[in-house]
Write an enzyme that holds these catalytic residues in place. Structure first.
Site, short mmCIF file in Angstrom:
data_model
loop_
_atom_site.label_atom_id
_atom_site.label_comp_id
_atom_site.label_asym_id
_atom_site.label_seq_id
_atom_site.Cartn_x
_atom_site.Cartn_y
_atom_site.Cartn_z
CG HIS A 141 49.55 -27.17 22.76
ND1 HIS A 141 49.65 -26.64 24.03
CD2 HIS A 141 50.56 -28.08 22.67
CE1 HIS A 141 50.67 -27.18 24.67
NE2 HIS A 141 51.25 -28.06 23.86
CG ASP A 206 46.61 -22.72 22.67
OD1 ASP A 206 47.77 -22.93 22.28
OD2 ASP A 206 46.33 -22.37 23.83
NE ARG A 234 54.71 -33.29 32.71
CZ ARG A 234 54.79 -32.35 31.78
NH1 ARG A 234 54.19 -32.47 30.62
NH2 ARG A 234 55.50 -31.25 32.02
CG ASP A 236 52.14 -30.19 28.21
OD1 ASP A 236 53.13 -29.95 28.94
OD2 ASP A 236 51.93 -29.57 27.13
CE1 TYR A 240 49.45 -20.68 30.84
CE2 TYR A 240 50.17 -22.96 30.53
CZ TYR A 240 50.35 -21.71 31.07
OH TYR A 240 51.45 -21.47 31.87
CD GLU A 278 53.71 -28.62 32.61
OE1 GLU A 278 54.81 -28.05 32.66
OE2 GLU A 278 52.84 -28.29 31.80
CG HIS A 345 60.71 -32.48 29.91
ND1 HIS A 345 59.92 -32.53 31.04
CD2 HIS A 345 59.97 -31.83 28.98
CE1 HIS A 345 58.76 -31.95 30.80
NE2 HIS A 345 58.76 -31.52 29.56
C1 OTU Z 1 55.10 -27.86 29.04
O1 OTU Z 1 55.77 -26.69 29.50
C2 OTU Z 1 56.10 -28.95 28.72
O2 OTU Z 1 56.68 -29.43 29.89
C3 OTU Z 1 57.11 -28.42 27.75
O3 OTU Z 1 58.11 -29.35 27.45
C4 OTU Z 1 56.37 -28.01 26.48
O4 OTU Z 1 57.26 -27.36 25.61
C5 OTU Z 1 55.20 -27.06 26.79
O5 OTU Z 1 54.39 -27.52 27.87
C6 OTU Z 1 54.30 -26.95 25.59
O6 OTU Z 1 53.70 -28.20 25.30
O7 OTU Z 1 53.15 -25.67 29.94
O8 OTU Z 1 52.35 -24.99 32.34
O9 OTU Z 1 59.60 -25.04 29.36
O10 OTU Z 1 58.32 -24.62 31.91
O11 OTU Z 1 56.00 -23.68 30.11
C7 OTU Z 1 53.62 -24.67 31.92
C8 OTU Z 1 58.30 -24.65 29.51
C9 OTU Z 1 53.98 -25.43 30.71
C10 OTU Z 1 57.71 -25.13 30.79
C11 OTU Z 1 56.28 -24.76 30.91
C12 OTU Z 1 55.37 -25.91 30.61
#
Ligand code: OTU
Length: 557
Positions: A141, A206, A234, A236, A240, A278, A345
Site C-alpha cells: 500500500h 492498497d 523488510r 511489510d 496481502y 513480514e 514496534h
Molecule cells: C505491518 O503490520 C507493520 O508492522 C505495521 O506497523 C503497519 O501498521 C502495518 O503493516 C501496515 O503497514 O502487516 O502482515 O500491528 O501486527 O498487522 C501483518 C499490525 C502486518 C501488525 C501486522 C502487520
C-alpha cells in the site's frame, strides 16, 4: 533456467501474454541497470550470522547524524545489522508505513541536507563498523498522499486509476477480514462516487498488482536502493498483495508468484540482498514465503513469539518445544532463516499466529495488565518488553537467553536493551497527530540519552542490569556461528520447567539449560564436561542448580 527466463515464465503465469511488450522492456531495463551499476554481490547468507536491532531513526536519536553518532553504542551492544523502521517520505500517520515517495528519505531525518550526502555517508560508516543496514518498504500500500493516488482519485479515466482497486460498492472482497479490527470498520473507503480498497488504515490505499506496471515500478524502487548499497528490505504486509473475489485475499498463489518475481529481480541485480517476509500468519503459511528458496530469504517467526510468553507464564518448556517441532514449524529451505523477536514496534500480536483460541485468551489475560495496552480488541497487547516482564530482571534475562540461543536471527527492539518503559505521553501526542487511537504508540517513544547515560552508570538501575546481561550474551553469541547456523537437539530432562537443548555446528557444541519457573531446580545429569560461557542465577560444582529463572550456556569440552 536463468533468472531472466524465470522472470519471463512467472510473469506469463500471472499476466498471460497481454503485456509482453512491458515484460521485454522490463527485462532489458534490468540488464541495463546491472551493467551500468555493477554492484558486487553481498556475502552469501550473511543474515544468518547477525544480530538485528530495529529502530526509528528519529525516535532513537533525532536523525541520521544522531544515529551515526550512536554506531559505537550499537557496536558495543553487539549489534551487527540495523533494521530501520520506515524512513521514506511519509505523512507519518502509520509511523511511516504510509509512504508518499519511495526514493526519498524524510527530510527531517536528513537534517534537511542532501540525501545523497547524508544517507550515503551513514551507510558507509555503518558498513565500516561491520553493521549491515536494511529498511522497511511497504509494497502492499501507499499513502493517500502518494502522487499515484493523488492522480488516481481525480477521475475514473485517469492513467493511474488502475494502480489501485476501485469498486462502485463496498461489497467486493467481502471475505477479506479487517486487519485493524477495532480501529477501522471496513476495507473500503468512499472517494468520489466509488470506493477504494485499503487493507490497513483508510489513508493507506492498497496497490493493485493485477496491473504489472505496479510491480515494475516497485521493483525500480528496490533497484534504486540496491544501487545505493542497502543490504536488504523488510517486505511489510507481504501476504496481502493479490486480491481475488471469493478468497480471503491473503496468501494467494499470485502473491507468491509476485514475491518470486521480486526475488528473481533482486538476485539478478545484487545477489544476497535480503528480502525479509513480514507475514503475520500461521506457521504453515509463513513457510510458504520462503518458497523453494526462491521467495524471501528470511521471515519472522511470528508463531513462536507468543509461545515464549505462554511458556514463561505456565512455567513450562512445552509450548516452545511444541511450536518448534516439525509438526508446527516445518523445515525451511537450505540457506533460509527465521528471524526471532520478543517485541517489536507493533503490538504483541496474537492474531492468527496462536494455535488455539485458548492460547490467545490465556496470553492476553495474563499479559494485558492494563486495559490501555489492548490492541485490536484482544488480538494484541501494546506494551514494552520490560513492562510485560513486570520489570523483573531475572525474567528479562531468561527471555533473552531463550531468544538468543534458539535457532534463528534475533531482533532486538530499540530501547528493550535497557528496559525502556511504555511512553504514555508519546501515545497521547500521536493520537492528536494521526487522529487514530492506535495503542502501538505506547511502545514507540523517544530515547532520552542524557537520562540513559546516567542510568547506565548506576549498577543498581534496571537499565544497567538489563543492558549488561544482554550485551554479554550478544557478545558470546557473536563468537559462535552455531547460534545462527547450527542444529538444535532437544534434551528431555523429565522436568517440565526446564528448557534444555544442545546447539551444534560441525564439531562445536553448546548446551543451554534454562529454568522457566520461580523455584530452584537441580539438574541430575553429569556436567563434568561443561565449561560455562555465561549464565544467571545458578550454582555449579559438578552439578547444576538453577535458581528462579536461572540459566546457563555451556560449551562442551
Ligand atoms: C505491518 O503490520 C507493520 O508492522 C505495521 O506497523 C503497519 O501498521 C502495518 O503493516 C501496515 O503497514 O502487516 O502482515 O500491528 O501486527 O498487522 C501483518 C499490525 C502486518 C501488525 C501486522 C502487520
Amino acid at each position: 533456467m536463468s533468472l531472466l527466463q524465470k522472470i519471463e515464465n512467472i510473469w506469463t503465469q500471472i499476466y498471460g501474454n497481454e503485456h509482453d511488450e512491458m515484460l521485454h522492456s522490463f527485462v532489458a531495463e534490468l540488464q541495463n541497470f546491472k551493467q551500468t551499476h555493477a554492484i558486487g554481490p553481498l556475502p552469501q547468507e550473511w543474515y544468518r550470522e547477525v544480530t538485528v536491532y530495529s529502530l526509528y531513526v528519529d525516535l532513537f536519536n533525532h536523525n541520521f547524524q544522531g544515529l551515526e553518532d550512536k554506531l559505537d553504542y550499537l557496536q558495543e551492544l553487539g549489534v551487527s545489522c540495523l533494521w530501520l523502521l520506515p524512513i521514506l517520505d511519509s505523512p507519518g500517520r502509520d509511523a511511516g508505513f504510509d509512504i508518499k515517495d519511495y526514493r526519498k528519505i524524510r527530510p527531517d531525518l536528513l537534517s534537511h541536507q542532501p540525501q545523497d550526502e547524508v544517507f550515503d555517508r551513514f551507510l558507509q560508516r555503518a558498513h565500516e563498523k561491520g553493521i549491515r543496514v536494511i529498511f522497511d518498504i511497504a509494497i502492499n500500500h501507499v499513502s493517500e498522499e502518494h502522487p499515484w493516488f493523488a492522480e488516481a482519485r481525480k477521475s475514473k479515466d485517469n492513467a493511474y486509476r488502475n494502480y489501485f482497486h476501485w469498486s462502485p460498492t463496498d461489497k467486493k472482497y467481502e471475505d477479506a477480514r479487517i486487519i485493524f479490527y477495532g480501529i477501522e470498520e471496513s476495507n473500503w473507503k468512499k472517494e468520489g462516487d466509488e470506493y477504494f480498497f485499503h487493507r490497513f488504515f483508510d489513508f493507506q490505499p492498497d496497490l493493485n498488482y493485477e496491473n504489472p506496471q505496479v510491480f515494475v515500478e516497485m521493483t525500480r524502487n528496490l533497484m534504486y536502493w540496491m544501487s545505493k548499497g542497502v543490504d536488504g528490505f523488510r517486505a511489510d504486509a507481504i501476504p496481502y498483495l493479490w486480491k481475488e473475489e471469493g478468497t480471503a485475499c491473503e496468501n494467494h498463489p499470485n502473491t507468491h508468484r509476485i514475491v518470486k518475481l521480486f526475488r528473481a529481480a533482486v538476485d539478478f541485480i545484487r545477489p544476497n540482498t535480503l528480502l525479509l517476509a513480514e507475514a503475520c500468519q500461521q506457521p504453515v503459511e509463513v513457510v510458504k514465503y520462503f518458497g523453494d528458496g526462491d521467495e524471501c530469504h528470511a521471515g519472522y517467526h511470528f508463531p513462536l513469539m507468543p509461545q515464549l510468553y505462554k511458556a514463561l507464564e505456565l512455567q513450562s518448556a512445552e509450548p516452545i518445544v511444541h511450536t518448534l517441532s516439525q509438526s508446527i514449524t516445518p523445515n525451511i529451505p537450505e540457506g533460509s532463516q527465521w528471524f526471532t523477536f520478543l517485541r517489536c514496534h507493533d503490538e504483541l500480536s496474537l492474531e492468527l499466529v496462536y494455535v488455539t483460541e485458548e492460547d490467545r485468551k490465556y496470553i492476553h489475560d495474563h499479559y494485558c495488565k492494563n486495559p490501555e495496552w489492548n490492541f485490536r480488541l484482544g488480538q494484541g497487547i501494546s506494551a514494552r518488553f520490560a513492562e510485560l516482564m513486570d520489570n523483573n530482571v531475572d525474567k528479562i534475562a531468561l527471555m533473552y537467553s531463550i531468544m538468543l540461543s534458539l535457532p534463528g536471527t534475533p531482533v532486538v527492539y530499540y530501547g528493550d536493551e535497557f528496559g525502556k518503559q511504555n511512553d504514555h505521553n508519546f501515545y497521547k501526542e500521536q493520537i492528536q497527530l494521526t487522529g487514530k487511537d492506535d495503542t502501538r504508540f505506547l511502545v514507540r517513544g523517544r530515547i532520552d540519552w542524557e537520562q540513559l547515560e546516567k542510568e547506565l552508570a548506576q549498577p543498581e538501575s534496571l537499565s544497567y542490569q538489563v543492558y549488561h546481561r544482554l550485551s554479554r550474551m550478544l557478545k558470546i553469541r557473536s563468537q559462535y556461528p552455531l547460534f545462527g547456523r547450527g542444529d538444535i537437539q532437544w534434551m528431555n530432562t523429565q522436568k517440565k520447567q526446564l528448557l534444555m537443548y544442545q546447539r551444534s555446528l560441525e564439531n562445536e557444541k553448546i548446551l543451554v539449560v534454562q529454568n522457566l519457573s520461580n523455584q530452584s531446580v537441580v539438574l541430575e545429569q553429569s556436567s563434568a564436561q561443561w565449561s560455562i560461557l555465561t549464565g544467571h542465577n545458578y550454582e555449579f560444582n559438578n552439578q547444576l542448580s538453577l535458581n528462579a529463572y536461572g540459566f546457563v550456556w555451556a560449551i562442551l569440552k
